[in-house]
Design a protein around this motif. Structure first.
Motif, PDB file in Angstrom:
ATOM      1  N   SER B 104       0.831  -1.197   0.000  1.00 57.46           N
ATOM      2  CA  SER B 104       0.000   0.000   0.000  1.00 57.46           C
ATOM      3  C   SER B 104       0.867   1.249   0.000  1.00 57.46           C
ATOM      4  N   ALA B 105       0.486   2.210  -0.837  1.00 52.97           N
ATOM      5  CA  ALA B 105       1.214   3.482  -0.911  1.00 52.97           C
ATOM      6  C   ALA B 105       0.235   4.620  -0.677  1.00 52.97           C
ATOM      7  N   MET B 106       0.606   5.552   0.196  1.00 57.97           N
ATOM      8  CA  MET B 106      -0.159   6.779   0.387  1.00 57.97           C
ATOM      9  C   MET B 106       0.672   7.934  -0.153  1.00 57.97           C
ATOM     10  N   VAL B 107       0.056   8.760  -0.981  1.00 55.92           N
ATOM     11  CA  VAL B 107       0.743   9.944  -1.497  1.00 55.92           C
ATOM     12  C   VAL B 107      -0.033  11.172  -1.029  1.00 55.92           C
ATOM     13  N   PHE B 108       0.675  12.108  -0.416  1.00 52.69           N
ATOM     14  CA  PHE B 108       0.047  13.316   0.126  1.00 52.69           C
ATOM     15  C   PHE B 108       0.426  14.534  -0.707  1.00 52.69           C
ATOM     16  N   GLY B 109      -0.478  15.474  -0.786  1.00 50.15           N
ATOM     17  CA  GLY B 109      -0.135  16.710  -1.477  1.00 50.15           C
ATOM     18  C   GLY B 109      -1.349  17.364  -2.088  1.00 50.15           C
ATOM     19  N   VAL B 110      -1.104  18.116  -3.158  1.00 46.82           N
ATOM     20  CA  VAL B 110      -2.171  18.808  -3.872  1.00 46.82           C
ATOM     21  C   VAL B 110      -2.145  18.316  -5.317  1.00 46.82           C
ATOM     22  N   ALA B 111      -3.303  17.932  -5.822  1.00 51.75           N
ATOM     23  CA  ALA B 111      -3.414  17.429  -7.194  1.00 51.75           C
ATOM     24  C   ALA B 111      -3.915  18.559  -8.088  1.00 51.75           C
ATOM     25  N   ARG B 112      -3.103  18.931  -9.056  1.00 54.27           N
ATOM     26  CA  ARG B 112      -3.448  20.066  -9.923  1.00 54.27           C
ATOM     27  C   ARG B 112      -3.745  19.590 -11.342  1.00 54.27           C
ATOM     28  N   PRO B 113      -4.597  20.311 -12.057  1.00 54.77           N
ATOM     29  CA  PRO B 113      -4.842  19.947 -13.462  1.00 54.77           C
ATOM     30  C   PRO B 113      -3.530  19.955 -14.235  1.00 54.77           C
ATOM     31  N   VAL B 114      -3.345  18.998 -15.113  1.00 57.72           N
ATOM     32  CA  VAL B 114      -2.106  18.948 -15.887  1.00 57.72           C
ATOM     33  C   VAL B 114      -2.092  20.084 -16.902  1.00 57.72           C
ATOM     34  N   ASP B 115      -0.899  20.548 -17.243  1.00 65.83           N
ATOM     35  CA  ASP B 115      -0.822  21.596 -18.273  1.00 65.83           C
ATOM     36  C   ASP B 115      -0.468  21.003 -19.633  1.00 65.83           C
ATOM     37  N   ASP B 116      -0.434  19.684 -19.715  1.00 63.05           N
ATOM     38  CA  ASP B 116      -0.139  18.993 -20.978  1.00 63.05           C
ATOM     39  C   ASP B 116      -1.155  17.872 -21.196  1.00 63.05           C
ATOM     40  N   PRO B 117      -2.434  18.241 -21.422  1.00 57.88           N
ATOM     41  CA  PRO B 117      -3.488  17.223 -21.456  1.00 57.88           C
ATOM     42  C   PRO B 117      -3.290  16.144 -22.520  1.00 57.88           C
ATOM     43  N   VAL B 118      -2.715  16.491 -23.658  1.00 55.39           N
ATOM     44  CA  VAL B 118      -2.514  15.481 -24.708  1.00 55.39           C
ATOM     45  C   VAL B 118      -1.541  14.416 -24.208  1.00 55.39           C
ATOM     46  N   GLU B 119      -0.398  14.866 -23.711  1.00 55.54           N
ATOM     47  CA  GLU B 119       0.613  13.938 -23.214  1.00 55.54           C
ATOM     48  C   GLU B 119       0.083  13.143 -22.018  1.00 55.54           C
ATOM     49  N   ALA B 120      -0.647  13.818 -21.126  1.00 55.96           N
ATOM     50  CA  ALA B 120      -1.147  13.134 -19.927  1.00 55.96           C
ATOM     51  C   ALA B 120      -2.172  12.065 -20.287  1.00 55.96           C
ATOM     52  N   LEU B 121      -3.054  12.369 -21.239  1.00 56.78           N
ATOM     53  CA  LEU B 121      -4.050  11.369 -21.637  1.00 56.78           C
ATOM     54  C   LEU B 121      -3.379  10.192 -22.342  1.00 56.78           C
ATOM     55  N   ASP B 122      -2.354  10.488 -23.146  1.00 56.29           N
ATOM     56  CA  ASP B 122      -1.586   9.401 -23.777  1.00 56.29           C
ATOM     57  C   ASP B 122      -0.949   8.510 -22.714  1.00 56.29           C
TER      58      ASP B 122
END
Lengths: 216, 216
Positions: B104-122
Protein backbone atom coordinates in the motif's frame (compact mmCIF):
# COMPACT_ATOMS: atom_id res chain seq x y z
CA UNK A 1 -32.71 1.57 4.76
CA UNK A 2 -32.54 3.60 1.56
CA UNK A 3 -29.88 5.99 0.38
CA UNK A 4 -30.55 9.58 1.29
CA UNK A 5 -30.91 11.93 -1.63
CA UNK A 6 -28.95 14.83 -0.23
CA UNK A 7 -25.96 16.36 -1.94
CA UNK A 8 -23.61 14.02 -0.16
CA UNK A 9 -24.89 10.82 -1.65
CA UNK A 10 -26.38 12.03 -4.90
CA UNK A 11 -24.21 10.98 -7.77
CA UNK A 12 -24.11 14.04 -9.96
CA UNK A 13 -22.16 12.54 -12.81
CA UNK A 14 -22.72 9.32 -14.65
CA UNK A 15 -26.12 8.99 -13.06
CA UNK A 16 -26.86 5.94 -15.19
CA UNK A 17 -24.30 4.07 -13.10
CA UNK A 18 -25.94 4.78 -9.76
CA UNK A 19 -27.72 1.96 -7.95
CA UNK A 20 -30.34 2.46 -5.28
CA UNK A 21 -31.08 -1.02 -3.97
CA UNK A 22 -29.72 -2.00 -0.61
CA UNK A 23 -29.03 -5.45 -2.08
CA UNK A 24 -26.60 -3.85 -4.53
CA UNK A 25 -24.76 -2.14 -1.68
CA UNK A 26 -24.47 -5.44 0.17
CA UNK A 27 -23.21 -7.21 -2.96
CA UNK A 28 -20.40 -4.69 -3.45
CA UNK A 29 -19.35 -4.72 0.20
CA UNK A 30 -19.46 -8.52 0.30
CA UNK A 31 -17.30 -8.84 -2.82
CA UNK A 32 -14.27 -7.10 -1.31
CA UNK A 33 -12.00 -7.63 1.70
CA UNK A 34 -10.65 -4.11 2.00
CA UNK A 35 -12.19 -0.65 2.38
CA UNK A 36 -10.38 2.64 1.92
CA UNK A 37 -11.27 4.76 4.92
CA UNK A 38 -10.87 8.52 5.20
CA UNK A 39 -9.64 10.26 8.34
CA UNK A 40 -9.07 13.99 8.48
CA UNK A 41 -6.47 15.18 10.96
CA UNK A 42 -5.58 18.85 11.16
CA UNK A 43 -7.14 19.46 7.72
CA UNK A 44 -4.99 16.78 6.08
CA UNK A 45 -7.01 13.81 4.81
CA UNK A 46 -5.63 10.30 5.03
CA UNK A 47 -6.96 7.26 3.20
CA UNK A 48 -6.28 4.04 5.10
CA UNK A 49 -6.78 0.55 3.71
CA UNK A 50 -8.59 -1.50 6.35
CA UNK A 51 -9.96 -5.02 6.47
CA UNK A 52 -13.71 -4.63 6.02
CA UNK A 53 -16.56 -7.09 6.49
CA UNK A 54 -20.27 -6.34 6.37
CA UNK A 55 -22.25 -7.54 9.36
CA UNK A 56 -25.93 -6.93 8.68
CA UNK A 57 -26.49 -3.19 8.74
CA UNK A 58 -22.95 -2.23 9.67
CA UNK A 59 -19.54 -2.34 8.09
CA UNK A 60 -16.86 -3.68 10.44
CA UNK A 61 -13.45 -2.08 10.00
CA UNK A 62 -10.29 -3.50 11.49
CA UNK A 63 -7.30 -1.30 12.20
CA UNK A 64 -4.35 -0.86 14.54
CA UNK A 65 -5.12 -0.04 18.16
CA UNK A 66 -3.18 2.91 19.39
CA UNK A 67 -2.63 4.58 16.05
CA UNK A 68 -3.42 8.26 16.08
CA UNK A 69 -5.68 8.06 13.04
CA UNK A 70 -7.70 5.15 14.44
CA UNK A 71 -8.20 7.18 17.62
CA UNK A 72 -9.41 10.15 15.55
CA UNK A 73 -11.93 7.86 13.86
CA UNK A 74 -13.08 6.25 17.10
CA UNK A 75 -13.57 9.69 18.64
CA UNK A 76 -16.26 10.42 16.07
CA UNK A 77 -14.54 12.12 13.14
CA UNK A 78 -16.87 11.98 10.12
CA UNK A 79 -15.60 9.41 7.65
CA UNK A 80 -16.17 7.85 4.29
CA UNK A 81 -15.35 4.21 3.65
CA UNK A 82 -15.12 3.25 0.00
CA UNK A 83 -15.08 -0.29 -1.34
CA UNK A 84 -14.17 -0.78 -5.00
CA UNK A 85 -14.07 -3.92 -7.10
CA UNK A 86 -12.37 -3.51 -10.46
CA UNK A 87 -13.99 -5.80 -13.04
CA UNK A 88 -12.37 -4.87 -16.34
CA UNK A 89 -10.83 -2.42 -18.75
CA UNK A 90 -13.29 -0.91 -21.22
CA UNK A 91 -11.36 -0.54 -24.47
CA UNK A 92 -13.24 1.96 -26.62
CA UNK A 93 -12.44 3.07 -30.17
CA UNK A 94 -11.05 6.34 -28.77
CA UNK A 95 -8.86 7.09 -25.77
CA UNK A 96 -11.54 9.50 -24.57
CA UNK A 97 -14.29 6.88 -24.26
CA UNK A 98 -12.06 4.20 -22.77
CA UNK A 99 -12.87 3.51 -19.14
CA UNK A 100 -13.28 0.74 -16.59
CA UNK A 101 -15.83 -1.75 -15.37
CA UNK A 102 -16.14 -1.39 -11.63
CA UNK A 103 -18.47 -1.68 -8.67
CA UNK A 104 -17.95 0.91 -5.96
CA UNK A 105 -19.71 1.75 -2.70
CA UNK A 106 -19.17 4.80 -0.52
CA UNK A 107 -20.47 4.69 3.04
CA UNK A 108 -20.64 7.93 5.03
CA UNK A 109 -20.97 8.40 8.75
CA UNK A 110 -19.16 7.92 12.02
CA UNK A 111 -17.31 4.68 12.81
CA UNK A 112 -17.51 3.79 16.50
CA UNK A 113 -15.74 1.07 18.49
CA UNK A 114 -17.95 -2.02 18.67
CA UNK A 115 -19.49 -2.87 22.04
CA UNK A 116 -19.33 -6.61 21.27
CA UNK A 117 -15.67 -7.25 20.43
CA UNK A 118 -15.93 -11.06 20.65
CA UNK A 119 -18.82 -11.23 18.21
CA UNK A 120 -17.30 -8.57 15.94
CA UNK A 121 -13.94 -10.33 15.72
CA UNK A 122 -15.71 -13.63 14.98
CA UNK A 123 -17.74 -11.97 12.24
CA UNK A 124 -14.64 -10.36 10.77
CA UNK A 125 -12.67 -13.60 10.87
CA UNK A 126 -15.43 -15.67 9.28
CA UNK A 127 -16.22 -12.87 6.85
CA UNK A 128 -12.74 -13.10 5.38
CA UNK A 129 -12.38 -16.87 5.69
CA UNK A 130 -15.75 -18.60 6.25
CA UNK A 131 -15.59 -21.32 8.89
CA UNK A 132 -12.29 -20.18 10.41
CA UNK A 133 -13.69 -19.24 13.82
CA UNK A 134 -14.58 -22.86 14.55
CA UNK A 135 -10.99 -23.93 13.78
CA UNK A 136 -9.09 -21.63 16.15
CA UNK A 137 -9.01 -21.14 19.91
CA UNK A 138 -11.04 -18.37 21.51
CA UNK A 139 -9.37 -14.97 21.72
CA UNK A 140 -7.89 -14.03 25.08
CA UNK A 141 -9.00 -10.99 27.04
CA UNK A 142 -5.64 -9.41 26.30
CA UNK A 143 -6.01 -9.98 22.56
CA UNK A 144 -9.50 -8.52 22.55
CA UNK A 145 -8.23 -5.44 24.38
CA UNK A 146 -5.58 -5.02 21.71
CA UNK A 147 -8.05 -5.41 18.84
CA UNK A 148 -9.60 -2.30 17.42
CA UNK A 149 -12.77 -2.94 15.43
CA UNK A 150 -14.95 -0.03 14.42
CA UNK A 151 -18.49 -0.27 13.08
CA UNK A 152 -19.85 2.11 10.46
CA UNK A 153 -23.64 1.97 10.10
CA UNK A 154 -24.99 1.41 6.58
CA UNK A 155 -27.28 4.42 6.62
CA UNK A 156 -25.88 6.96 4.20
CA UNK A 157 -24.35 5.42 1.13
CA UNK A 158 -23.95 5.58 -2.59
CA UNK A 159 -23.28 2.77 -5.06
CA UNK A 160 -22.05 3.04 -8.62
CA UNK A 161 -21.71 0.20 -11.09
CA UNK A 162 -20.13 0.46 -14.51
CA UNK A 163 -20.72 -2.70 -16.52
CA UNK A 164 -21.81 -1.74 -20.01
CA UNK A 165 -20.13 -2.00 -23.42
CA UNK A 166 -17.92 0.83 -24.72
CA UNK A 167 -19.98 3.91 -25.56
CA UNK A 168 -18.23 5.19 -28.61
CA UNK A 169 -18.93 8.33 -30.54
CA UNK A 170 -21.14 7.38 -33.47
CA UNK A 171 -18.57 8.69 -35.93
CA UNK A 172 -16.05 6.13 -34.67
CA UNK A 173 -18.25 3.08 -35.25
CA UNK A 174 -17.21 2.74 -38.88
CA UNK A 175 -13.52 3.26 -38.10
CA UNK A 176 -10.78 0.63 -37.97
CA UNK A 177 -10.35 0.46 -34.19
CA UNK A 178 -11.29 -2.57 -32.10
CA UNK A 179 -13.56 -2.12 -29.10
CA UNK A 180 -14.45 -4.39 -26.23
CA UNK A 181 -13.79 -5.24 -22.63
CA UNK A 182 -10.86 -7.01 -20.98
CA UNK A 183 -12.20 -8.68 -17.82
CA UNK A 184 -10.15 -8.48 -14.62
CA UNK A 185 -10.41 -11.63 -12.55
CA UNK A 186 -9.39 -12.16 -8.95
CA UNK A 187 -8.95 -15.59 -7.42
CA UNK A 188 -7.39 -17.38 -4.51
CA UNK A 189 -4.28 -19.45 -5.22
CA UNK A 190 -2.91 -22.58 -3.62
CA UNK A 191 -2.39 -22.13 0.14
CA UNK A 192 1.22 -21.94 1.33
CA UNK A 193 1.85 -23.51 4.75
CA UNK A 194 3.77 -21.46 7.32
CA UNK A 195 7.50 -22.33 7.48
CA UNK A 196 7.08 -23.37 11.12
CA UNK A 197 3.97 -25.50 10.60
CA UNK A 198 4.26 -28.79 12.46
CA UNK A 199 4.24 -31.98 10.40
CA UNK A 200 0.93 -33.73 10.08
CA UNK A 201 -1.37 -30.71 10.26
CA UNK A 202 -3.68 -30.83 7.28
CA UNK A 203 -5.02 -27.83 5.37
CA UNK A 204 -8.29 -27.10 7.20
CA UNK A 205 -11.75 -27.07 5.64
CA UNK A 206 -12.03 -23.28 5.66
CA UNK A 207 -8.86 -22.88 3.61
CA UNK A 208 -9.72 -25.77 1.29
CA UNK A 209 -13.10 -24.25 0.53
CA UNK A 210 -11.68 -20.84 -0.34
CA UNK A 211 -8.33 -21.57 -1.96
CA UNK A 212 -7.10 -23.33 -5.04
CA UNK A 213 -5.47 -26.76 -4.96
CA UNK A 214 -2.62 -27.09 -2.46
CA UNK A 215 0.90 -26.75 -3.82
CA UNK A 216 2.69 -30.07 -3.63
CA UNK B 1 13.13 12.21 -3.71
CA UNK B 2 12.91 10.64 -0.27
CA UNK B 3 9.93 10.33 2.01
CA UNK B 4 9.72 13.07 4.59
CA UNK B 5 9.89 11.92 8.16
CA UNK B 6 7.26 14.21 9.64
CA UNK B 7 4.24 12.97 11.51
CA UNK B 8 2.23 12.76 8.34
CA UNK B 9 4.29 10.13 6.61
CA UNK B 10 5.86 8.36 9.54
CA UNK B 11 4.26 4.98 10.00
CA UNK B 12 3.82 4.74 13.72
CA UNK B 13 2.54 1.20 13.85
CA UNK B 14 3.91 -1.90 12.21
CA UNK B 15 7.12 -0.07 11.44
CA UNK B 16 8.69 -3.29 10.19
CA UNK B 17 6.34 -3.02 7.22
CA UNK B 18 7.43 0.43 6.15
CA UNK B 19 9.53 0.82 3.00
CA UNK B 20 11.70 3.84 2.24
CA UNK B 21 12.97 3.27 -1.29
CA UNK B 22 11.46 5.28 -4.06
CA UNK B 23 11.63 2.13 -6.22
CA UNK B 24 9.22 0.43 -3.82
CA UNK B 25 6.78 3.32 -4.15
CA UNK B 26 6.95 3.08 -7.94
CA UNK B 27 6.42 -0.68 -7.83
CA UNK B 28 3.23 -0.34 -5.78
CA UNK B 29 1.82 2.48 -7.91
CA UNK B 30 2.65 0.60 -11.12
CA UNK B 31 0.97 -2.58 -9.90
CA UNK B 32 -2.50 -1.04 -9.63
CA UNK B 33 -4.92 0.74 -11.94
CA UNK B 34 -6.97 2.56 -9.31
CA UNK B 35 -6.20 4.97 -6.48
CA UNK B 36 -8.56 5.94 -3.70
CA UNK B 37 -8.45 9.70 -3.47
CA UNK B 38 -9.62 11.82 -0.55
CA UNK B 39 -11.50 15.09 -0.94
CA UNK B 40 -12.82 17.03 2.02
CA UNK B 41 -15.86 19.19 1.37
CA UNK B 42 -17.50 21.08 4.21
CA UNK B 43 -15.71 18.86 6.75
CA UNK B 44 -17.07 15.68 5.19
CA UNK B 45 -14.37 13.49 3.66
CA UNK B 46 -15.05 11.56 0.46
CA UNK B 47 -12.96 8.73 -0.92
CA UNK B 48 -13.18 8.50 -4.70
CA UNK B 49 -11.86 5.62 -6.78
CA UNK B 50 -9.99 7.09 -9.75
CA UNK B 51 -7.96 5.64 -12.60
CA UNK B 52 -4.33 6.22 -11.62
CA UNK B 53 -1.12 5.89 -13.61
CA UNK B 54 2.35 6.94 -12.52
CA UNK B 55 4.21 9.18 -14.95
CA UNK B 56 7.74 9.66 -13.67
CA UNK B 57 7.53 11.76 -10.52
CA UNK B 58 3.81 12.35 -10.62
CA UNK B 59 0.66 10.29 -10.21
CA UNK B 60 -1.94 11.02 -12.90
CA UNK B 61 -5.52 10.80 -11.70
CA UNK B 62 -8.48 10.68 -14.02
CA UNK B 63 -11.91 11.83 -12.91
CA UNK B 64 -15.12 13.40 -14.16
CA UNK B 65 -14.91 16.98 -15.37
CA UNK B 66 -17.54 19.16 -13.79
CA UNK B 67 -18.04 17.13 -10.65
CA UNK B 68 -18.01 19.22 -7.50
CA UNK B 69 -15.44 17.04 -5.77
CA UNK B 70 -13.05 17.09 -8.74
CA UNK B 71 -13.32 20.89 -8.71
CA UNK B 72 -12.48 20.97 -5.01
CA UNK B 73 -9.39 18.87 -5.70
CA UNK B 74 -8.31 20.95 -8.69
CA UNK B 75 -8.68 24.11 -6.60
CA UNK B 76 -5.93 22.90 -4.33
CA UNK B 77 -7.62 21.00 -1.49
CA UNK B 78 -4.98 18.89 0.29
CA UNK B 79 -5.45 15.27 -0.63
CA UNK B 80 -4.21 11.76 -0.02
CA UNK B 81 -4.23 9.16 -2.80
CA UNK B 82 -3.87 5.60 -1.63
CA UNK B 83 -3.06 2.64 -3.84
CA UNK B 84 -3.44 -0.83 -2.36
CA UNK B 85 -2.70 -4.23 -3.82
CA UNK B 86 -4.06 -7.14 -1.83
CA UNK B 87 -1.77 -10.16 -2.16
CA UNK B 88 -3.16 -12.72 0.23
CA UNK B 89 -4.90 -13.76 3.42
CA UNK B 90 -2.54 -14.54 6.29
CA UNK B 91 -4.14 -17.42 8.16
CA UNK B 92 -2.59 -17.52 11.62
CA UNK B 93 -3.19 -20.06 14.39
CA UNK B 94 -5.35 -17.50 16.19
CA UNK B 95 -7.95 -15.03 14.94
CA UNK B 96 -5.96 -12.25 16.58
CA UNK B 97 -2.79 -12.80 14.54
CA UNK B 98 -4.60 -13.41 11.25
CA UNK B 99 -4.05 -10.59 8.79
CA UNK B 100 -3.38 -9.84 5.14
CA UNK B 101 -0.53 -9.61 2.68
CA UNK B 102 -0.69 -6.26 0.97
CA UNK B 103 1.31 -3.48 -0.62
CA UNK B 104 0.00 0.00 0.00
CA UNK B 105 1.21 3.48 -0.91
CA UNK B 106 -0.16 6.78 0.39
CA UNK B 107 0.74 9.94 -1.50
CA UNK B 108 0.05 13.32 0.13
CA UNK B 109 -0.14 16.71 -1.48
CA UNK B 110 -2.17 18.81 -3.87
CA UNK B 111 -3.41 17.43 -7.19
CA UNK B 112 -3.45 20.07 -9.92
CA UNK B 113 -4.84 19.95 -13.46
CA UNK B 114 -2.11 18.95 -15.89
CA UNK B 115 -0.82 21.60 -18.27
CA UNK B 116 -0.14 18.99 -20.98
CA UNK B 117 -3.49 17.22 -21.46
CA UNK B 118 -2.51 15.48 -24.71
CA UNK B 119 0.61 13.94 -23.21
CA UNK B 120 -1.15 13.13 -19.93
CA UNK B 121 -4.05 11.37 -21.64
CA UNK B 122 -1.59 9.40 -23.78
CA UNK B 123 0.36 8.39 -20.68
CA UNK B 124 -2.81 7.38 -18.88
CA UNK B 125 -4.11 5.39 -21.85
CA UNK B 126 -0.83 3.55 -22.41
CA UNK B 127 -0.34 3.14 -18.67
CA UNK B 128 -3.53 1.10 -18.42
CA UNK B 129 -3.17 -0.68 -21.78
CA UNK B 130 0.39 -0.43 -23.15
CA UNK B 131 0.48 0.33 -26.87
CA UNK B 132 -3.12 1.52 -27.12
CA UNK B 133 -2.32 5.13 -28.04
CA UNK B 134 -0.82 4.03 -31.36
CA UNK B 135 -4.01 2.12 -32.22
CA UNK B 136 -6.58 4.89 -31.80
CA UNK B 137 -7.15 8.26 -33.44
CA UNK B 138 -5.89 11.44 -31.78
CA UNK B 139 -8.23 13.04 -29.26
CA UNK B 140 -10.23 16.02 -30.47
CA UNK B 141 -9.96 19.44 -28.89
CA UNK B 142 -13.47 18.98 -27.54
CA UNK B 143 -12.58 15.64 -25.94
CA UNK B 144 -9.48 17.10 -24.32
CA UNK B 145 -11.52 19.97 -22.91
CA UNK B 146 -13.90 17.44 -21.39
CA UNK B 147 -11.10 15.33 -19.88
CA UNK B 148 -10.04 16.08 -16.34
CA UNK B 149 -6.62 14.73 -15.45
CA UNK B 150 -4.96 15.83 -12.24
CA UNK B 151 -1.31 15.31 -11.33
CA UNK B 152 -0.17 14.63 -7.78
CA UNK B 153 3.60 15.03 -7.28
CA UNK B 154 5.39 12.08 -5.68
CA UNK B 155 7.04 14.11 -2.95
CA UNK B 156 5.44 13.15 0.35
CA UNK B 157 4.58 9.50 0.56
CA UNK B 158 4.55 6.41 2.69
CA UNK B 159 4.73 2.78 1.62
CA UNK B 160 3.87 -0.29 3.66
CA UNK B 161 4.36 -3.88 2.60
CA UNK B 162 3.13 -6.90 4.51
CA UNK B 163 4.55 -10.10 3.05
CA UNK B 164 5.78 -12.28 5.89
CA UNK B 165 4.57 -15.58 7.33
CA UNK B 166 1.99 -15.63 10.15
CA UNK B 167 3.49 -14.29 13.38
CA UNK B 168 1.85 -16.52 15.93
CA UNK B 169 2.11 -16.35 19.67
CA UNK B 170 4.78 -18.84 20.71
CA UNK B 171 2.28 -20.71 22.87
CA UNK B 172 0.19 -21.49 19.78
CA UNK B 173 3.00 -23.11 17.78
CA UNK B 174 2.44 -26.53 19.38
CA UNK B 175 -1.32 -26.34 18.99
CA UNK B 176 -3.49 -28.15 16.44
CA UNK B 177 -4.27 -25.18 14.19
CA UNK B 178 -2.98 -24.83 10.62
CA UNK B 179 -1.20 -21.64 9.60
CA UNK B 180 -0.17 -20.27 6.25
CA UNK B 181 -1.04 -17.85 3.50
CA UNK B 182 -3.73 -17.98 0.81
CA UNK B 183 -2.43 -15.96 -2.15
CA UNK B 184 -4.81 -13.61 -3.95
CA UNK B 185 -4.15 -13.47 -7.68
CA UNK B 186 -5.44 -10.98 -10.19
CA UNK B 187 -5.34 -11.58 -13.93
CA UNK B 188 -6.83 -10.40 -17.18
CA UNK B 189 -9.37 -12.68 -18.84
CA UNK B 190 -10.25 -13.25 -22.46
CA UNK B 191 -11.25 -9.99 -24.19
CA UNK B 192 -14.94 -9.62 -25.09
CA UNK B 193 -15.62 -7.73 -28.33
CA UNK B 194 -18.19 -4.92 -28.21
CA UNK B 195 -21.65 -5.98 -29.44
CA UNK B 196 -21.42 -3.41 -32.24
CA UNK B 197 -17.92 -4.33 -33.39
CA UNK B 198 -17.77 -4.56 -37.18
CA UNK B 199 -16.90 -7.91 -38.73
CA UNK B 200 -13.29 -8.43 -39.64
CA UNK B 201 -11.67 -6.25 -36.98
CA UNK B 202 -9.06 -8.33 -35.20
CA UNK B 203 -8.14 -8.09 -31.52
CA UNK B 204 -5.30 -5.54 -31.54
CA UNK B 205 -1.75 -6.13 -30.31
CA UNK B 206 -2.25 -4.09 -27.11
CA UNK B 207 -5.18 -6.23 -26.02
CA UNK B 208 -3.54 -9.49 -27.07
CA UNK B 209 -0.44 -8.64 -25.02
CA UNK B 210 -2.42 -7.88 -21.87
CA UNK B 211 -5.34 -10.27 -21.95
CA UNK B 212 -5.87 -13.99 -21.87
CA UNK B 213 -6.81 -16.03 -24.96
CA UNK B 214 -9.78 -14.69 -26.91
CA UNK B 215 -13.12 -16.35 -26.27
CA UNK B 216 -14.21 -18.27 -29.36
Amino acid sequence: MTPTSDAQTRVRRASGKQRHDRAELDAVLDAAQVAHVAVVDDRQPYVLPMAAVRDGDRLLLHGSTGSRLMRRLAEGAPTCATVTVLDGLVVARSAFESSMHYRSAMVFGVARPVDDPVEALDRLTDGLLPGRVAEVRASTRRELAATSILALPLERWSVKVSDGPPEDDERDLDGPAWAGVIPIETSYGAPKPAPDLRDGIEVPASVRALAGPTTP
